[in-house]
Write a protein that holds these residues in place. Structure first.
Motif, PDB file in Angstrom:
ATOM      1  N   ILE A 185       0.966  -0.936  -0.331  1.00 22.07           N
ATOM      2  CA  ILE A 185       0.007   0.099  -0.051  1.00 22.07           C
ATOM      3  C   ILE A 185       1.005   1.205   0.116  1.00 22.07           C
ATOM      4  CG2 ILE A 185      -1.542   0.951   1.003  1.00 22.07           C
ATOM      5  CD1 ILE A 185      -2.641  -1.207   2.475  1.00 22.07           C
ATOM      6  N   HIS A 186       0.042   2.267  -0.738  1.00 23.21           N
ATOM      7  CA  HIS A 186       1.231   3.368  -0.935  1.00 23.21           C
ATOM      8  C   HIS A 186       0.360   4.852  -0.944  1.00 23.21           C
ATOM      9  CE1 HIS A 186       0.497   3.791  -5.215  1.00 23.21           C
ATOM     10  NE2 HIS A 186       0.773   3.157  -5.007  1.00 23.21           N
ATOM     11  N   ASP A 187       0.785   6.035  -1.034  1.00 24.45           N
ATOM     12  CA  ASP A 187       0.016   7.739  -0.708  1.00 24.45           C
ATOM     13  C   ASP A 187       0.089   7.678  -1.861  1.00 24.45           C
ATOM     14  OD1 ASP A 187       1.791   8.460  -0.345  1.00 24.45           O
ATOM     15  OD2 ASP A 187       1.640   9.054   1.331  1.00 24.45           O
ATOM     16  N   PHE A 203      10.064  -8.248  -4.379  1.00 29.35           N
ATOM     17  CA  PHE A 203       9.551  -9.997  -3.644  1.00 29.35           C
ATOM     18  C   PHE A 203       9.545 -10.506  -4.807  1.00 29.35           C
ATOM     19  CE2 PHE A 203       5.849 -11.739  -1.847  1.00 29.35           C
ATOM     20  CZ  PHE A 203       6.006 -11.740  -0.620  1.00 29.35           C
ATOM     21  N   GLU A 204       8.610 -10.171  -5.957  1.00 27.82           N
ATOM     22  CA  GLU A 204       8.176 -11.029  -6.880  1.00 27.82           C
ATOM     23  C   GLU A 204       9.203 -11.857  -7.818  1.00 27.82           C
ATOM     24  OE1 GLU A 204       3.971  -9.289  -8.516  1.00 27.82           O
ATOM     25  OE2 GLU A 204       5.965  -8.735  -9.890  1.00 27.82           O
ATOM     26  N   GLU A 205      10.704 -10.828  -8.243  1.00 25.09           N
ATOM     27  CA  GLU A 205      11.648 -11.660  -8.044  1.00 25.09           C
ATOM     28  C   GLU A 205      12.469 -13.168  -7.489  1.00 25.09           C
ATOM     29  OE1 GLU A 205      14.807  -8.100  -8.383  1.00 25.09           O
ATOM     30  OE2 GLU A 205      13.391  -7.455 -10.213  1.00 25.09           O
ATOM     31  N   LEU A 206      11.821 -12.668  -6.317  1.00 23.70           N
ATOM     32  CA  LEU A 206      12.467 -13.601  -4.806  1.00 23.70           C
ATOM     33  C   LEU A 206      11.723 -15.152  -4.638  1.00 23.70           C
ATOM     34  CD1 LEU A 206      13.661 -11.890  -2.317  1.00 23.70           C
ATOM     35  CD2 LEU A 206      15.404 -12.987  -3.228  1.00 23.70           C
ATOM     36  N   GLY A 207      10.486 -15.057  -6.015  1.00 24.29           N
ATOM     37  CA  GLY A 207       9.316 -16.109  -6.207  1.00 24.29           C
ATOM     38  C   GLY A 207       7.800 -16.162  -5.754  1.00 24.29           C
ATOM     39  N   GLY A 208       8.139 -14.818  -4.904  1.00 25.26           N
ATOM     40  CA  GLY A 208       6.712 -14.270  -4.134  1.00 25.26           C
ATOM     41  C   GLY A 208       5.910 -13.880  -4.990  1.00 25.26           C
ATOM     42  N   GLU A 209       4.180 -13.247  -4.321  1.00 24.40           N
ATOM     43  CA  GLU A 209       3.616 -13.455  -5.236  1.00 24.40           C
ATOM     44  C   GLU A 209       2.693 -12.165  -5.068  1.00 24.40           C
ATOM     45  OE1 GLU A 209      -1.062 -14.080  -6.662  1.00 24.40           O
ATOM     46  OE2 GLU A 209      -0.139 -15.657  -6.032  1.00 24.40           O
ATOM     47  N   ILE A 210       3.406 -10.594  -5.324  1.00 31.03           N
ATOM     48  CA  ILE A 210       1.534  -9.476  -4.975  1.00 31.03           C
ATOM     49  C   ILE A 210       0.443  -9.326  -5.414  1.00 31.03           C
ATOM     50  CG2 ILE A 210       1.788  -7.204  -5.393  1.00 31.03           C
ATOM     51  CD1 ILE A 210       4.037  -7.859  -3.315  1.00 31.03           C
ATOM     52  N   VAL A 211      -0.407  -9.910  -4.163  1.00 31.51           N
ATOM     53  CA  VAL A 211      -1.626 -10.322  -4.019  1.00 31.51           C
ATOM     54  C   VAL A 211      -2.544  -9.153  -4.749  1.00 31.51           C
ATOM     55  CG1 VAL A 211      -1.661 -12.647  -3.343  1.00 31.51           C
ATOM     56  CG2 VAL A 211      -2.018 -10.482  -2.404  1.00 31.51           C
ATOM     57  N   ALA A 212      -1.908  -7.954  -3.994  1.00 36.91           N
ATOM     58  CA  ALA A 212      -2.479  -6.639  -4.391  1.00 36.91           C
ATOM     59  C   ALA A 212      -1.785  -5.149  -4.166  1.00 36.91           C
ATOM     60  CB  ALA A 212      -3.601  -6.396  -3.523  1.00 36.91           C
ATOM     61  N   ILE A 238       0.846  -7.652   5.075  1.00 31.13           N
ATOM     62  CA  ILE A 238       1.257  -5.924   4.189  1.00 31.13           C
ATOM     63  C   ILE A 238       2.230  -5.225   4.325  1.00 31.13           C
ATOM     64  CG2 ILE A 238      -1.001  -4.663   3.889  1.00 31.13           C
ATOM     65  CD1 ILE A 238      -2.184  -6.051   5.168  1.00 31.13           C
ATOM     66  N   TYR A 239       2.840  -5.115   3.527  1.00 31.83           N
ATOM     67  CA  TYR A 239       4.132  -3.794   3.609  1.00 31.83           C
ATOM     68  C   TYR A 239       3.318  -2.158   3.195  1.00 31.83           C
ATOM     69  CZ  TYR A 239       8.762  -1.782   2.982  1.00 31.83           C
ATOM     70  OH  TYR A 239       9.821  -1.110   3.015  1.00 31.83           O
ATOM     71  N   TYR A 240       3.209  -1.385   4.287  1.00 33.47           N
ATOM     72  CA  TYR A 240       3.015  -0.315   4.242  1.00 33.47           C
ATOM     73  C   TYR A 240       3.849   1.515   3.997  1.00 33.47           C
ATOM     74  CZ  TYR A 240       1.205  -0.771   8.510  1.00 33.47           C
ATOM     75  OH  TYR A 240       0.489  -1.645   9.655  1.00 33.47           O
ATOM     76  N   PRO A 241       4.890   1.450   3.516  1.00 33.58           N
ATOM     77  CA  PRO A 241       5.596   2.060   3.206  1.00 33.58           C
ATOM     78  C   PRO A 241       5.300   4.235   3.366  1.00 33.58           C
ATOM     79  CG  PRO A 241       5.686   1.240   1.613  1.00 33.58           C
ATOM     80  CD  PRO A 241       5.021   0.386   1.897  1.00 33.58           C
ATOM     81  N   ASP A 261      -6.795 -11.203  10.777  1.00 31.74           N
ATOM     82  CA  ASP A 261      -5.914 -12.222  11.653  1.00 31.74           C
ATOM     83  C   ASP A 261      -4.560 -13.359  11.559  1.00 31.74           C
ATOM     84  OD1 ASP A 261      -7.340 -10.827  14.047  1.00 31.74           O
ATOM     85  OD2 ASP A 261      -8.778 -12.926  13.474  1.00 31.74           O
ATOM     86  N   GLY A 262      -3.494 -12.980  12.200  1.00 38.01           N
ATOM     87  CA  GLY A 262      -2.290 -13.197  11.654  1.00 38.01           C
ATOM     88  C   GLY A 262      -1.300 -13.026  10.293  1.00 38.01           C
ATOM     89  N   VAL A 263      -1.892 -11.870   9.899  1.00 36.24           N
ATOM     90  CA  VAL A 263      -1.588 -11.507   8.078  1.00 36.24           C
ATOM     91  C   VAL A 263      -0.755 -10.367   9.430  1.00 36.24           C
ATOM     92  CG1 VAL A 263      -1.486  -9.325   6.646  1.00 36.24           C
ATOM     93  CG2 VAL A 263      -3.295 -11.314   7.176  1.00 36.24           C
ATOM     94  N   VAL A 264       0.928 -10.621   8.696  1.00 38.20           N
ATOM     95  CA  VAL A 264       1.954  -9.787   8.902  1.00 38.20           C
ATOM     96  C   VAL A 264       1.868  -8.155   8.618  1.00 38.20           C
ATOM     97  CG1 VAL A 264       4.691  -9.271   9.192  1.00 38.20           C
ATOM     98  CG2 VAL A 264       3.544 -11.590   9.107  1.00 38.20           C
ATOM     99  N   LEU A 265       2.359  -7.631   9.421  1.00 31.80           N
ATOM    100  CA  LEU A 265       1.785  -5.811   9.698  1.00 31.80           C
ATOM    101  C   LEU A 265       3.419  -5.661   9.401  1.00 31.80           C
ATOM    102  CD1 LEU A 265      -0.732  -4.498  11.733  1.00 31.80           C
ATOM    103  CD2 LEU A 265      -1.006  -5.472   8.984  1.00 31.80           C
ATOM    104  N   SER A 266       3.348  -4.736   8.085  1.00 27.16           N
ATOM    105  CA  SER A 266       4.977  -4.385   8.229  1.00 27.16           C
ATOM    106  C   SER A 266       4.673  -2.891   7.651  1.00 27.16           C
ATOM    107  CB  SER A 266       6.025  -4.970   7.281  1.00 27.16           C
ATOM    108  OG  SER A 266       5.636  -5.529   5.803  1.00 27.16           O
ATOM    109  N   GLY A 267       6.623  -2.218   7.913  1.00 30.09           N
ATOM    110  CA  GLY A 267       6.614  -0.602   7.638  1.00 30.09           C
ATOM    111  C   GLY A 267       7.477   0.200   7.533  1.00 30.09           C
TER     112      GLY A 267
END
Length: 400
Positions: A185-187, A203-212, A238-241, A261-267
């Motif tokens: 998420i960004h502004d 994240f995608e280069e490392l094999g992960g998926e950006i779902v939103a 969720i990464y929201y810098p 619930d259980g989703v990691v929050l990060s900034g």
């Protein structure tokens, strides 16, 4: 003959008197012009940092770093040092206004700023067009040093490029936490969007998926619809810098949504301040935040800088970029010392292009933040990123 001899003697005495009084002329041949500083007058720097509003802790912390650098340095080439502080407002309008005011004063040698990348974009164009130079302690948007986007001659920074921070946070998420699905998420600000994009790409280069990948207004008052949409995409993190107001709102709201619930929050570093912790008591516990690594290898930071900071301001640092501001100020002062012409009466003539050239030529400078070397687009940082976790209401460095 006697008369000519007397006249010759008089001319010699006058010439010697002019030399003794510093009467020689310093000539400015710099293509961008020169700053002339009269004997005993101060070398004037300006800062453009966010020193009002909800993100004040970020800018004041950097301003304190500038002021401590001036206190420690005391003078350059026999001239005292003076700071003219301006407010970048952490937005484009503030950056434009402060930079316009700065370039209207021909005695200002250089600018330390801006705090926020959104302010840095217009400010850097104004500073560049006027032939001035600026060194930012905390602009991290990749756009500002990208010639295809917002780079302008005369812009440099001691802060890291967020291409590095985004990659580091992605590595932490994938390799340390074992996550495979994330949302960002960004502004819409160059900093927040740039870092969210850098994280997502890595994240995608490392094999992960950006779902939103979503945007929200910086002054939003209700983010429940946004977070409901994000939750439906099924992220593990969720990464929201973003900055403090929106970051606090997202954190508090997310903890009230059962679907998260259980989703990691990060900034990121835009939220690393006491105000964010005060706004999110309980809700930010266990949250991860990326930012510059402040575990510096030198002893100067712990033994001299921090005690001076605490004695002068009565508090611990309130944001991550005070040391970067200290280094930015000293880079400028070292460059002034290198390029200034000196008259015997103490007059200084500082060429603006020469000052730019000296700064871009910085190589192997040993600062608080590491060994700084500037490239042709102004990236000077010895970039080291760490991740902190909120534990017991405090930021605790946990990685690497």
């Amino acid at each position: 003959m006697k008369r000519f001899a007397s006249l010759f003697l008089l001319l010699m005495i006058l010439a010697l008197a002019l030399v003794a009084c510093g009467g020689e002329t310093l000539e400015c041949t710099d293509p961008l012009g020169c700053v002339e500083i009269a004997p005993d007058d101060p070398i004037l720097l300006s800062s453009s940092l966010v020193i009002s509003g909800p993100n004040t802790e970020l800018g004041l912390d950097s301003q304190h770093g500038v002021e401590i650098a001036l206190d420690f340095r005391e003078e350059v080439l026999g001239h005292p040092l003076e700071l003219q502080p301006e407010d970048d407002g952490c937005n484009a309008e503030g950056g434009q206004t402060s930079a316009t005011k700065i370039v209207s004063n021909p005695q200002i040698v250089a600018m330390i700023g801006t705090s926020c990348s959104g302010a840095g974009v217009p400010a850097s164009e104004i500073i560049s067009d006027a032939g001035y130079v600026m060194v930012s302690p905390s602009n991290t948007s990749p756009a500002l040093t990208d010639p295809a986007q917002s780079f302008h001659e005369g812009y440099l920074r001691t802060a890291h490029n967020d291409l590095i921070q985004g990659a580091a946070m992605a590595e932490f998420a994938v390799n340390e936490l074992g996550l495979t699905k994330a949302a960002a998420i960004h502004d819409g600000d160059p900093y927040t969007e740039g870092l969210a994009s850098a994280f997502s790409n890595s994240f995608e280069e490392l094999g992960g998926e950006i779902v939103a990948f979503e945007a929200e207004a910086a002054d939003a008052t209700n983010v429940e619809p946004l977070l409901t949409t994000v939750a439906a995409a099924g992220p593990e993190m969720i990464y929201y810098p973003v900055f403090i107001p929106l970051g606090s709102l997202i954190t508090n709201t997310a903890r009230d949504l059962a679907d998260l619930d259980g989703v990691v929050l990060s900034g990121a570093d835009g939220m690393q301040s006491p105000s964010f912790l005060e706004n999110t008591v309980g809700t930010s516990e266990g949250m991860y935040l990326s930012g510059p690594d402040l575990s510096f290898e030198n002893t100067f930071y712990q033994d001299e800088f921090l005690p001076a900071y605490q004695e002068k301001y009565g508090t611990e640092p309130t944001a991550p970029f005070h040391a970067h501001a200290y280094d930015a100020t000293n880079l400028v002062l070292d460059a002034v010392e290198e390029v200034a012409q000196q008259g015997s009466d103490g007059t200084l003539l500082i060429g603006r292009q020469a000052l730019r050239d000296a700064l871009y030529a910085t190589s192997g400078y040993e600062g608080i933040t590491g060994t700084l070397t500037c490239d042709e687009v102004g990236d000077c940082a010895d970039a080291r990123i760490s991740v902190s976790e909120v534990q017991g209401g405090e930021f605790v460095r946990i990685w690497p």
